[in-house]
Every structure is written in C-alpha cells, then in structure tokens.
Design an enzyme around this catalytic site. Structure first.
Site, PDB file in Angstrom:
ATOM      1  N   ASP A   1      -1.968   4.056  -4.449  1.00 53.15           N
ATOM      2  CA  ASP A   1      -2.708   3.208  -3.512  1.00 53.15           C
ATOM      3  C   ASP A   1      -2.171   1.780  -3.463  1.00 53.15           C
ATOM      4  O   ASP A   1      -1.827   1.289  -2.397  1.00 53.15           O
ATOM      5  CB  ASP A   1      -4.202   3.190  -3.832  1.00 53.15           C
ATOM      6  CG  ASP A   1      -5.002   2.510  -2.735  1.00 53.15           C
ATOM      7  OD1 ASP A   1      -4.794   2.856  -1.559  1.00 53.15           O
ATOM      8  OD2 ASP A   1      -5.827   1.631  -3.045  1.00 53.15           O
TER       9      ASP A   1
ATOM     10  N   HIS B   1       0.866  -1.184   0.000  1.00 56.04           N
ATOM     11  CA  HIS B   1       0.000   0.000   0.000  1.00 56.04           C
ATOM     12  C   HIS B   1       0.899   1.230   0.000  1.00 56.04           C
ATOM     13  O   HIS B   1       1.717   1.417   0.901  1.00 56.04           O
ATOM     14  CB  HIS B   1      -0.894   0.005   1.235  1.00 56.04           C
ATOM     15  CG  HIS B   1      -1.731   1.248   1.358  1.00 56.04           C
ATOM     16  ND1 HIS B   1      -2.754   1.549   0.482  1.00 56.04           N
ATOM     17  CD2 HIS B   1      -1.663   2.286   2.235  1.00 56.04           C
ATOM     18  CE1 HIS B   1      -3.296   2.698   0.830  1.00 56.04           C
ATOM     19  NE2 HIS B   1      -2.647   3.172   1.879  1.00 56.04           N
TER      20      HIS B   1
ATOM     21  N   LYS C   1      -0.287  11.051   1.031  1.00 59.99           N
ATOM     22  CA  LYS C   1       0.587  10.476   0.007  1.00 59.99           C
ATOM     23  C   LYS C   1       0.151  10.882  -1.406  1.00 59.99           C
ATOM     24  O   LYS C   1       0.970  11.295  -2.231  1.00 59.99           O
ATOM     25  CB  LYS C   1       0.607   8.947   0.131  1.00 59.99           C
ATOM     26  CG  LYS C   1       1.137   8.415   1.448  1.00 59.99           C
ATOM     27  CD  LYS C   1       1.205   6.906   1.466  1.00 59.99           C
ATOM     28  CE  LYS C   1      -0.165   6.250   1.395  1.00 59.99           C
ATOM     29  NZ  LYS C   1      -0.998   6.541   2.587  1.00 59.99           N
TER      30      LYS C   1
END
Length: 321
Positions: free
Chosen positions: A185, A146, A167
């Site tokens: 992701d 992830h 992020k």
C-alpha cells in the site's frame, strides 16, 4: 506522490548514542542541536583563519593533524579566536578522534557556551566514513508512493496500478512462489547516494491487506523468509486494465519507458491485467527478462535482428532468382 523532504531531524544526541561517544563538554540541553548537513568537516582552513560558513554547519572532526596544528599556535588570543569560530551556534558539535584529549582552552570556551564536545576511540578516517554513511542515510531525500514493493529474484520491483486492480493479491501469489514482500500500500523511498532504498512504514511492516480477508501478517503465515526489511528499487511494473483496442508493443524492444524518482530514472513496464492471465508467472518472467537485459542479453532486440536478417535474406534470394 508526496513532495521531497528530509527523513527527519538528526540531533547531536543521536550521534552520541549511535557511536558511543564520550561527552566532555555540554549538558543534556546541548544535545538537542540539529544536524542538517550529511557531511563532516575537518576544520584545517578554519583553524588557520579562513572561514566558510557552510562548512561550520557540519559536524567538526579534530584528528591528530588538527590537534598538532593547534599546539603550534602560541598566541593565546589567536587560539581563542579559532576556538570561538569552530564552536559557533551553527556548528552541531566537535568530535575528537583516536582517544585524544580535548585542548584545555577549547574545553574552557566550549563549557562557557554549553557546546558539545565528544571523544571517540576510532581512527579518524574510520570515524569520518561511518559518520557520513550514517548522516547520508538519516538525512536522505525521500518520497512516498502508493503501491506494493517486492523483491523478486533479487530485483527490487514496485507494483503500481489503480486501486482495486489486484496489486496485493498478486503480491500474495508471488510470496507463495517464494518471493519477498517489502511494503504493501505505502512505499517509502529514500535516495542514498545513487540508489533508491524502499521500506515500509513501521506500522505497516510485514502486513498485507486483502479485500474480503482483511490485514494478514505475512511472517506468521509464510515465515520470516517471506519478508524483507528493505530493498533497492530496480524496476517498476504498472498494472493496467486490459484493453483490446490499446496498441501494445508485442515484441518489447520499443518504447521502453522510465519514471524519474528523486532525480533517478528507473525502468517502467506496463502489463495488462485480464481475467484468466497468470499474473504471478507473467511478472516473474518480466523480472527474469529484465535481469537478462541488465546482463547484456536483450532477447527482444535479438528477435528483431533475426527477423531483419530473415527478411534481408529473402529479398536477396528474390533478386538472385
């Protein structure tokens, strides 16, 4: 993090289509055989009567030398035994290189077993290299992380951190500064030889999810040069919440961490996230500094040495007073 697994099955049909092979034996059903070993075998020892079961699980290549040896075997029973060995249930297929014809007895036995045999026009050495490279990639061990994968200054950088830390927003800032998105992701990582190759799942290619905005297609908004199909993994940057009480190495020469992914250690750098910090500039600086270190220029150690020399000189001056 998922468990290590194979990137999926490779079927004999995949080889036929990828390398444009001429099929001389076997029907469509024979093309459903699996290939599970990312290597090939030139069955010289097997043709002489010595059999290793693990070699028979590989794609077998018959080149000029193997075919010349088979012609020299005069005993038909011995020849049939050798052909039965290399066309067993564990062998995926046989490829005959350099446009050579398939020996008639081998073709007869293969047809009786519905065993796939192909002819390639490529030179033996070139065929071997291409097959190994193809199978090594297709059967590469893989893992899923992830995070966000970027290519910054030619360096493959994975941005990690807890959900909601920013992020994807940071990735967008970096894209606007001219860097390239690989995956958002979910990052699929494959070990190919001693490299880690990172890609996005097909469904998530070129897209970025921004809270409050939704999913955006980066290529439509910022052009085709804003994304990259895949990149090596060189550096991992973990974004952590800023904590004034947390002890941090402010020079950067000590406590350099690594993380092991698929058996390879990769450098891990922790960067605190705080409102008001220009994270895009900070990450760019971190990656640029990493490039310097890889080129043998470690500014943190140089600073430590400079400080040590300064202290030593001061102490020496005091002793001389």
């Amino acid at each position: 993090m998922a468990n290590m697994e194979l990137d999926g099955k490779v079927f004999v049909k995949d080889l036929k289509e990828t390398f444009n092979l001429l099929q001389v034996s076997g029907d469509e059903e024979s093309l459903k055989r699996w290939i599970i070993v990312p290597d090939v075998n030139r069955p010289g020892l097997e043709l002489s009567g010595y059999v290793r079961s693990n070699d028979l699980k590989r794609v077998n290549i018959l080149g000029n030398k193997e075919l010349e040896y088979l012609k020299a075997i005069e005993n038909s029973e011995t020849l049939s035994a050798r052909y039965n060995t290399i066309t067993d249930a564990y062998t995926p297929c046989i490829i005959i290189s350099e446009g050579n014809e398939c020996p008639s007895k081998l073709l007869e036995i293969a047809q009786a077993k519905n065993f796939p045999i192909f002819i390639s026009q490529d030179k033996t050495y070139r065929l071997v290299v291409q097959l190994i490279a193809y199978l090594d990639e297709k059967l590469a061990p893989n893992d899923t992380f992830h995070g966000v994968m970027m290519n910054i200054y030619g360096i493959g950088v994975m941005l990690k951190g807890e959900s909601g830390i920013g992020k994807s927003e940071l990735a967008l800032e970096l894209i606007k500064r001219g860097h390239m998105l690989v995956a958002d992701d979910r990052v699929d990582i494959y070990r190919v030889h001693n490299d880690l190759i990172c890609r996005a799942p097909e469904l998530l290619e070129n897209v970025l999810e921004l809270r409050g905005v939704g999913v955006i297609d980066v290529t439509y908004l910022y052009g085709t040069t804003s994304t990259l199909k895949q990149t090596n993994l060189d550096l991992i940057i973990e974004l952590v919440p800023f904590d004034a009480n947390r002890i941090t190495d402010r020079i950067g020469a000590n406590d350099r961490k690594t993380i092991n992914i698929l058996g390879l250690d990769k450098p891990l750098m922790e960067i605190p996230v705080k409102e008001g910090r220009s994270m895009g500039v900070i990450v760019e600086s971190a990656v640029a500094n990493y490039r310097l270190i890889m080129n043998g220029v470690d500014t943190a150690k140089m600073f430590e040495e400079k400080v040590a020399a300064y202290i030593q000189a001061r102490n020496q001056n005091k002793e001389n007073e």
